[in-house]
Scaffold this motif. Structure first.
Motif, PDB file in Angstrom:
ATOM      1  N   ALA A   1       0.880  -1.221  -0.113  1.00 39.19           N
ATOM      2  CA  ALA A   1      -0.097  -0.068   0.113  1.00 39.19           C
ATOM      3  C   ALA A   1       0.804   1.281   0.047  1.00 39.19           C
ATOM      4  O   ALA A   1       0.583   2.187  -0.768  1.00 39.19           O
ATOM      5  CB  ALA A   1      -0.880  -0.158   1.188  1.00 39.19           C
ATOM      6  N   ASP A   2       2.041   1.226   0.935  1.00 40.90           N
ATOM      7  CA  ASP A   2       2.913   2.409   0.870  1.00 40.90           C
ATOM      8  C   ASP A   2       3.379   2.509  -0.368  1.00 40.90           C
ATOM      9  O   ASP A   2       3.342   3.958  -0.938  1.00 40.90           O
ATOM     10  CB  ASP A   2       3.863   2.399   2.074  1.00 40.90           C
ATOM     11  N   LEU A   3       4.190   1.723  -0.847  1.00 40.74           N
ATOM     12  CA  LEU A   3       4.997   1.899  -2.254  1.00 40.74           C
ATOM     13  C   LEU A   3       3.932   2.055  -3.432  1.00 40.74           C
ATOM     14  O   LEU A   3       4.098   2.832  -4.338  1.00 40.74           O
ATOM     15  CB  LEU A   3       5.864   0.838  -2.377  1.00 40.74           C
ATOM     16  N   GLY A   4       2.644   1.387  -3.445  1.00 42.76           N
ATOM     17  CA  GLY A   4       1.748   1.730  -4.324  1.00 42.76           C
ATOM     18  C   GLY A   4       1.391   2.913  -4.515  1.00 42.76           C
ATOM     19  O   GLY A   4       1.130   3.590  -5.491  1.00 42.76           O
ATOM     20  N   ALA A   5       1.027   3.612  -3.302  1.00 47.28           N
ATOM     21  CA  ALA A   5       0.579   4.932  -3.155  1.00 47.28           C
ATOM     22  C   ALA A   5       1.703   6.043  -3.621  1.00 47.28           C
ATOM     23  O   ALA A   5       1.413   6.891  -4.556  1.00 47.28           O
ATOM     24  CB  ALA A   5       0.314   5.390  -1.802  1.00 47.28           C
ATOM     25  N   ARG A   6       3.044   5.633  -3.465  1.00 44.85           N
ATOM     26  CA  ARG A   6       4.078   6.448  -3.831  1.00 44.85           C
ATOM     27  C   ARG A   6       4.242   6.231  -5.269  1.00 44.85           C
ATOM     28  O   ARG A   6       4.417   7.328  -6.205  1.00 44.85           O
ATOM     29  CB  ARG A   6       5.342   5.856  -3.099  1.00 44.85           C
ATOM     30  N   SER A   7       3.954   5.037  -5.923  1.00 42.24           N
ATOM     31  CA  SER A   7       4.038   4.866  -7.306  1.00 42.24           C
ATOM     32  C   SER A   7       3.022   5.712  -8.084  1.00 42.24           C
ATOM     33  O   SER A   7       3.042   6.325  -8.971  1.00 42.24           O
ATOM     34  CB  SER A   7       3.826   3.419  -7.512  1.00 42.24           C
ATOM     35  N   VAL A   8       1.774   5.756  -7.450  1.00 37.90           N
ATOM     36  CA  VAL A   8       0.494   6.335  -8.195  1.00 37.90           C
ATOM     37  C   VAL A   8       0.816   7.945  -8.115  1.00 37.90           C
ATOM     38  O   VAL A   8       0.386   8.860  -9.188  1.00 37.90           O
ATOM     39  CB  VAL A   8      -0.756   5.890  -7.476  1.00 37.90           C
ATOM     40  N   ARG A   9       1.638   8.577  -7.075  1.00 37.17           N
ATOM     41  CA  ARG A   9       1.685   9.845  -6.805  1.00 37.17           C
ATOM     42  C   ARG A   9       2.889  10.053  -7.654  1.00 37.17           C
ATOM     43  O   ARG A   9       3.459  11.417  -7.796  1.00 37.17           O
ATOM     44  CB  ARG A   9       1.961  10.182  -5.393  1.00 37.17           C
ATOM     45  N   GLU A  10       3.626   9.094  -8.313  1.00 32.75           N
ATOM     46  CA  GLU A  10       4.812   9.343  -9.152  1.00 32.75           C
ATOM     47  C   GLU A  10       5.858   9.911  -8.256  1.00 32.75           C
ATOM     48  O   GLU A  10       6.822  10.402  -8.738  1.00 32.75           O
ATOM     49  CB  GLU A  10       4.671  10.447 -10.260  1.00 32.75           C
ATOM     50  N   GLU A  11       6.109   9.523  -7.104  1.00 31.74           N
ATOM     51  CA  GLU A  11       7.077   9.778  -6.118  1.00 31.74           C
ATOM     52  C   GLU A  11       8.204   8.794  -6.626  1.00 31.74           C
ATOM     53  O   GLU A  11       9.364   9.372  -6.359  1.00 31.74           O
ATOM     54  CB  GLU A  11       6.904   9.576  -4.489  1.00 31.74           C
TER      55      GLU A  11
ATOM     56  N   ALA B   1       2.320  -0.781  -9.018  1.00 25.32           N
ATOM     57  CA  ALA B   1       0.937  -0.259  -9.023  1.00 25.32           C
ATOM     58  C   ALA B   1       0.704   0.612  -9.914  1.00 25.32           C
ATOM     59  O   ALA B   1       1.638   1.764 -10.016  1.00 25.32           O
ATOM     60  CB  ALA B   1       0.707   0.129  -7.563  1.00 25.32           C
ATOM     61  N   ARG B   2      -0.486   0.754 -10.932  1.00 23.24           N
ATOM     62  CA  ARG B   2      -1.014   1.482 -11.667  1.00 23.24           C
ATOM     63  C   ARG B   2      -2.222   1.916 -11.613  1.00 23.24           C
ATOM     64  O   ARG B   2      -2.822   0.836 -11.188  1.00 23.24           O
ATOM     65  CB  ARG B   2      -0.340   1.190 -13.051  1.00 23.24           C
ATOM     66  N   GLY B   3      -2.754   2.780 -12.099  1.00 25.49           N
ATOM     67  CA  GLY B   3      -4.240   3.180 -12.290  1.00 25.49           C
ATOM     68  C   GLY B   3      -4.813   3.929 -10.970  1.00 25.49           C
ATOM     69  O   GLY B   3      -6.258   3.658 -10.874  1.00 25.49           O
ATOM     70  N   GLY B   4      -4.143   4.626 -10.181  1.00 25.09           N
ATOM     71  CA  GLY B   4      -4.948   5.361  -9.226  1.00 25.09           C
ATOM     72  C   GLY B   4      -5.039   4.258  -7.900  1.00 25.09           C
ATOM     73  O   GLY B   4      -4.522   3.144  -7.777  1.00 25.09           O
ATOM     74  N   PRO B   5      -6.139   4.740  -7.285  1.00 22.34           N
ATOM     75  CA  PRO B   5      -6.443   3.840  -5.907  1.00 22.34           C
ATOM     76  C   PRO B   5      -6.570   2.549  -6.332  1.00 22.34           C
ATOM     77  O   PRO B   5      -6.521   1.451  -5.290  1.00 22.34           O
ATOM     78  CB  PRO B   5      -7.513   4.791  -5.251  1.00 22.34           C
ATOM     79  N   ARG B   6      -7.431   2.229  -7.305  1.00 19.49           N
ATOM     80  CA  ARG B   6      -7.603   0.904  -7.710  1.00 19.49           C
ATOM     81  C   ARG B   6      -6.714  -0.012  -7.757  1.00 19.49           C
ATOM     82  O   ARG B   6      -6.481  -1.203  -7.430  1.00 19.49           O
ATOM     83  CB  ARG B   6      -8.723   1.033  -8.945  1.00 19.49           C
ATOM     84  N   GLY B   7      -5.581   0.523  -8.656  1.00 19.89           N
ATOM     85  CA  GLY B   7      -4.301  -0.197  -8.749  1.00 19.89           C
ATOM     86  C   GLY B   7      -3.624  -0.530  -7.513  1.00 19.89           C
ATOM     87  O   GLY B   7      -3.091  -1.625  -7.229  1.00 19.89           O
ATOM     88  N   VAL B   8      -3.842   0.361  -6.601  1.00 15.54           N
ATOM     89  CA  VAL B   8      -3.042   0.024  -5.180  1.00 15.54           C
ATOM     90  C   VAL B   8      -3.862  -1.020  -4.373  1.00 15.54           C
ATOM     91  O   VAL B   8      -3.241  -1.805  -3.935  1.00 15.54           O
ATOM     92  CB  VAL B   8      -3.165   1.454  -4.344  1.00 15.54           C
ATOM     93  N   ALA B   9      -5.194  -0.924  -4.344  1.00 17.23           N
ATOM     94  CA  ALA B   9      -5.897  -1.846  -3.794  1.00 17.23           C
ATOM     95  C   ALA B   9      -5.768  -3.421  -4.624  1.00 17.23           C
ATOM     96  O   ALA B   9      -5.788  -4.465  -3.799  1.00 17.23           O
ATOM     97  CB  ALA B   9      -7.517  -1.672  -3.859  1.00 17.23           C
ATOM     98  N   ASP B  10      -5.549  -3.355  -5.832  1.00 16.23           N
ATOM     99  CA  ASP B  10      -5.461  -4.603  -6.499  1.00 16.23           C
ATOM    100  C   ASP B  10      -3.964  -5.074  -6.120  1.00 16.23           C
ATOM    101  O   ASP B  10      -3.819  -6.408  -5.948  1.00 16.23           O
ATOM    102  CB  ASP B  10      -5.338  -4.437  -7.963  1.00 16.23           C
ATOM    103  N   GLY B  11      -2.644  -4.290  -5.838  1.00 16.00           N
ATOM    104  CA  GLY B  11      -1.584  -4.724  -5.607  1.00 16.00           C
ATOM    105  C   GLY B  11      -1.711  -5.235  -4.376  1.00 16.00           C
ATOM    106  O   GLY B  11      -0.992  -6.180  -3.943  1.00 16.00           O
TER     107      GLY B  11
END
Length: 280
Positions: free
Chosen positions: A133-143, A238-248
């Protein structure tokens, strides 16, 4: 006028063939990327150790978080493990008239199987999902991309400390589960199964050995490494916003659980072949 053959798209059979190929190669490619991430992170850790550049503060923070979210569930899981094993094995042993062997049976089950599996499941459900969840959120926010632009390797900065934390916490959690599980099994054996305290510990010490405990710790370390790598890999991709994070996160829990069960079976078979059960 353009001919029909030039404007005709790919045939239905070709499209289906490409889809089947992609579906078949997808898990293999994901496994390859996960393995590559694990090898790269391990190599970076070794290099950072010699260069004194390990991100210990981040590793300690991650380890403390994993302990805080798994300590109480580990305690609550260890007691039922000890009770269930004692009840099931006790019924069989009582019918055979060998109550003195209850300590050996319950000790083996808790040390060799329950402790490493429970620690791996807990870390996979709580620790690895938090990592994803942490790294997925960072990936989605392009951090993650921003770190690469600044010349910072995200594997060295984010992945390695989380792997260190999981590898350290997993055996500690397994030791805690062994302690609580064996004590609960001993209490139930003495109070309900009619086994003498001395007889319980005598059979426990006659069959269980330091080698069994070391094997449980090795399993826990391997499980901790696996689930940390899986969580990091699913989070970084993770890609595709919150949905991608949840899938990850969902994929992390499922894949880590299946991987732990399969690897535990393989390690148990290998250990049983080379180190069969012996008295004393």
């Amino acid at each position: 006028m353009v001919s029909a053959t030039m404007t005709r798209g790919p045939s239905t059979k070709a499209v289906l063939r490409d889809n089947l190929r992609d579906n078949a190669l997808g898990p293999v490619e994901t496994l390859g990327r996960t393995f590559s991430l694990g090898v790269t992170a391990a190599a970076m850790f070794i290099v950072d150790v010699f260069r004194w550049r390990v991100k210990m503060r981040e590793a300690v923070l991650q380890a403390w978080y994993m302990i805080s979210v798994t300590a109480i569930p580990a305690f609550l899981m260890a007691i039922p493990f000890g009770v269930i094993v004692t009840v099931q094995i006790g019924n069989i042993i009582n019918q055979l008239g060998a109550q003195s062997l209850l300590g050996a049976g319950s000790g083996f089950a808790v040390i060799q199987q329950a402790a490493p599996l429970a620690s791996g499941m807990l870390l996979g459900g709580a620790g690895a999902s938090a990592i994803a969840a942490d790294l997925g959120a960072r990936s989605v926010r392009e951090e993650i991309d921003a770190l690469r632009v600044m010349g910072i390797d995200p594997i060295q900065r984010l992945v390695v400390p989380r792997i260190i934390a999981a590898v350290v916490v997993a055996p500690l959690l397994a030791l805690f589960i062994v302690l609580v599980g064996v004590i609960s099994a001993f209490y139930l054996s003495v109070t309900l199964q009619g086994v003498g305290p001395g007889s319980y510990w005598q059979s426990f010490g006659a069959f269980a050995s330091i080698r069994d405990l070391l094997m449980a710790m090795v399993k826990a370390i391997i499980f901790g490494f696996m689930i940390a790598v899986i969580g990091c890999q699913r989070g970084l991709e993770a890609r595709g916003g919150p949905r991608g994070v949840a899938d990850g996160v969902n994929a992390t829990v499922v894949i880590s659980t299946v991987a732990i069960i399969v690897v535990n079976m393989v390690l148990t078979l290998i250990y049983t072949i080379y180190f069969p059960l012996q008295l004393g």
